[in-house]
Design a protein around this motif. Structure first.
Motif, mmCIF file in Angstrom:
data_model
loop_
_atom_site.group_PDB
_atom_site.id
_atom_site.type_symbol
_atom_site.label_atom_id
_atom_site.label_comp_id
_atom_site.label_asym_id
_atom_site.label_seq_id
_atom_site.Cartn_x
_atom_site.Cartn_y
_atom_site.Cartn_z
ATOM 1 N N THR A 19 3.882 1.006 2.917
ATOM 2 C CA THR A 19 3.970 -0.101 3.866
ATOM 3 C C THR A 19 5.075 -1.055 3.437
ATOM 4 O OG1 THR A 19 2.426 -1.561 2.693
ATOM 5 C CG2 THR A 19 1.482 0.079 4.200
ATOM 6 N N TYR A 20 5.534 -1.861 4.363
ATOM 7 C CA TYR A 20 6.519 -2.894 4.046
ATOM 8 C C TYR A 20 6.118 -4.186 4.743
ATOM 9 C CZ TYR A 20 10.763 -5.674 3.927
ATOM 10 O OH TYR A 20 11.653 -6.709 3.742
ATOM 11 N N SER A 21 6.068 -5.268 3.997
ATOM 12 C CA SER A 21 5.762 -6.582 4.560
ATOM 13 C C SER A 21 7.013 -7.444 4.527
ATOM 14 C CB SER A 21 4.626 -7.242 3.776
ATOM 15 O OG SER A 21 3.425 -6.518 3.962
ATOM 16 N N THR B 281 -1.039 -4.322 5.102
ATOM 17 C CA THR B 281 -1.637 -4.335 3.768
ATOM 18 C C THR B 281 -2.625 -3.207 3.541
ATOM 19 O OG1 THR B 281 -3.273 -5.915 4.574
ATOM 20 C CG2 THR B 281 -1.342 -6.816 3.466
ATOM 21 N N SER B 282 -2.873 -2.384 4.565
ATOM 22 C CA SER B 282 -3.794 -1.256 4.411
ATOM 23 C C SER B 282 -3.186 -0.019 5.041
ATOM 24 C CB SER B 282 -5.149 -1.545 5.076
ATOM 25 O OG SER B 282 -5.764 -2.658 4.509
ATOM 26 N N LEU B 283 -3.303 1.110 4.335
ATOM 27 C CA LEU B 283 -2.854 2.395 4.852
ATOM 28 C C LEU B 283 -3.740 3.470 4.238
ATOM 29 C CD1 LEU B 283 0.804 3.690 5.148
ATOM 30 C CD2 LEU B 283 -0.947 5.112 4.130
ATOM 31 N N THR B 284 -4.290 4.344 5.064
ATOM 32 C CA THR B 284 -5.162 5.375 4.523
ATOM 33 C C THR B 284 -5.112 6.622 5.396
ATOM 34 O OG1 THR B 284 -7.412 5.857 3.738
ATOM 35 C CG2 THR B 284 -7.220 4.586 5.759
ATOM 36 N N ARG C 277 0.842 -1.188 0.000
ATOM 37 C CA ARG C 277 0.000 0.000 0.000
ATOM 38 C C ARG C 277 0.878 1.239 0.000
ATOM 39 N NH1 ARG C 277 -4.957 1.668 -1.630
ATOM 40 N NH2 ARG C 277 -5.923 3.126 -0.178
ATOM 41 N N ILE C 278 0.573 2.218 -0.862
ATOM 42 C CA ILE C 278 1.283 3.480 -0.890
ATOM 43 C C ILE C 278 0.259 4.612 -0.900
ATOM 44 C CG2 ILE C 278 3.382 2.619 -1.998
ATOM 45 C CD1 ILE C 278 2.314 3.561 -4.663
ATOM 46 N N GLU C 279 0.617 5.745 -0.250
ATOM 47 C CA GLU C 279 -0.269 6.898 -0.194
ATOM 48 C C GLU C 279 0.559 8.175 -0.300
ATOM 49 O OE1 GLU C 279 -3.527 7.427 0.017
ATOM 50 O OE2 GLU C 279 -4.173 5.336 0.098
#
Length: 300
Positions: free
Chosen positions: A93-95, A131-134, A79-81
């Motif tokens: 994000t980084y997994s 896996t989620s960013l907002t 996820r990128i914002e």
């Protein structure tokens, strides 16, 4: 609103300026596993960022025609914002890889010379991924992230990532996985919908202090949620258990099937609402086996 970007199951990105009647591929030099997320700068809409899983993040600058790889970017960013107030700042994000046990949030600042502009601003040990960013659309300093692992957890920052805390300890049944399973009501920042993987859809009306399960008699587990900007009482949900798009006209209290792809499809994966018309949606569904075929449709 006529400008659309469509990402294929692998690494192709297609662009349309006529609401999907014609498309042109705009990235011919990508490789890797797949393009997992895409972000457009609001104050400079020709600047596009994409996350190519296993490779990292690339940028299509405003005045250039070729993509530029952002050196030092996380290579497993689901996820990128773009910062809603500054398009020169990007969050990702980084997994973890198989030999790691932590997830993290990274921030890219264009004028930072150290580490090519990238800084790790939050690390969560013993987690499987973020896996989620907002961003909160009404309060741009507020960020929510969804973490996967033993239990689904939401973290919140009220200062653009300087400090973080758990939003609550109630969402413990399963994980919140994917791009748009966490949605904030555009008209009321305290109303949030959270779609869990296998555990139904939850809603809060007090900014995350308390959650309740929607539709107790028919709990589907959405892969994607979408709220109409024009009429926030209208909510759409992709069904993970069948190839159907569900719709609610009363903020999630009751639901009905808005569109059924049919028995040849396995599940629905994406639904996007036209900002001018809450009855017009774009949606996609998979035909098994999932990696081989699917459909992208316009529905009204």
């Amino acid at each position: 609103p006529n400008h659309m970007l469509l990402v294929s199951e692998m690494t192709q990105i297609w662009e349309s300026y006529d609401s999907g009647r014609t498309f042109k591929q705009i990235n011919n030099d990508f490789w890797g596993a797949k393009v997992f997320d895409i972000a457009i700068a609001k104050d400079s809409q020709e600047r596009i960022y994409v996350s190519n899983i296993g490779v990292g993040i690339s940028e299509l600058p405003l005045t250039e025609q070729d993509w530029r790889h952002l050196t030092g970017s996380p290579d497993y960013a689901y996820r990128i914002e773009v910062d809603p107030e500054d398009s020169d700042i990007l969050y990702a994000t980084y997994s973890p890889k198989i030999f790691e046990n932590h997830s993290s949030i990274w921030r890219y600042t264009r004028d930072q010379s150290e580490n090519f502009g990238w800084s790790e601003i939050f690390r969560i040990n013993n987690s499987r991924g973020i896996t989620s960013l907002t961003f909160d659309k009404s309060l741009p300093d507020r960020i929510y992230v969804g973490v996967i692992g033993k239990e689904g957890t939401i973290y919140v920052s009220y200062d653009k990532g300087k400090t973080w805390r758990k939003l609550n300890d109630q969402l413990t049944f399963t994980t919140i996985w994917g791009h748009s399973q966490l949605q904030i009501d555009p008209a009321n920042k305290d109303i949030v919908y959270a779609g869990t993987w296998g555990g139904g859809t939850y809603k809060t009306t007090d900014g995350g202090k308390d959650w309740f399960l929607l539709d107790m008699n028919h709990t589907f587990s959405p892969t994607w949620l979408a709220i109409s900007e024009k009429n926030p009482s209208i909510v759409y949900a992709c069904d993970r258990t069948g190839a159907k798009i569900h719709r609610s006209n009363d903020s999630g209290r009751t639901w009905y099937t808005y569109y059924d792809f049919g028995k040849d499809y396995m599940l629905t994966s994406v639904v996007v609402i036209d900002p001018r018309d809450p009855d017009l949606i774009y949606a996609s569904a998979f035909i098994p086996p999932m990696a081989h075929q699917g459909s992208f449709v316009k529905i009204k």
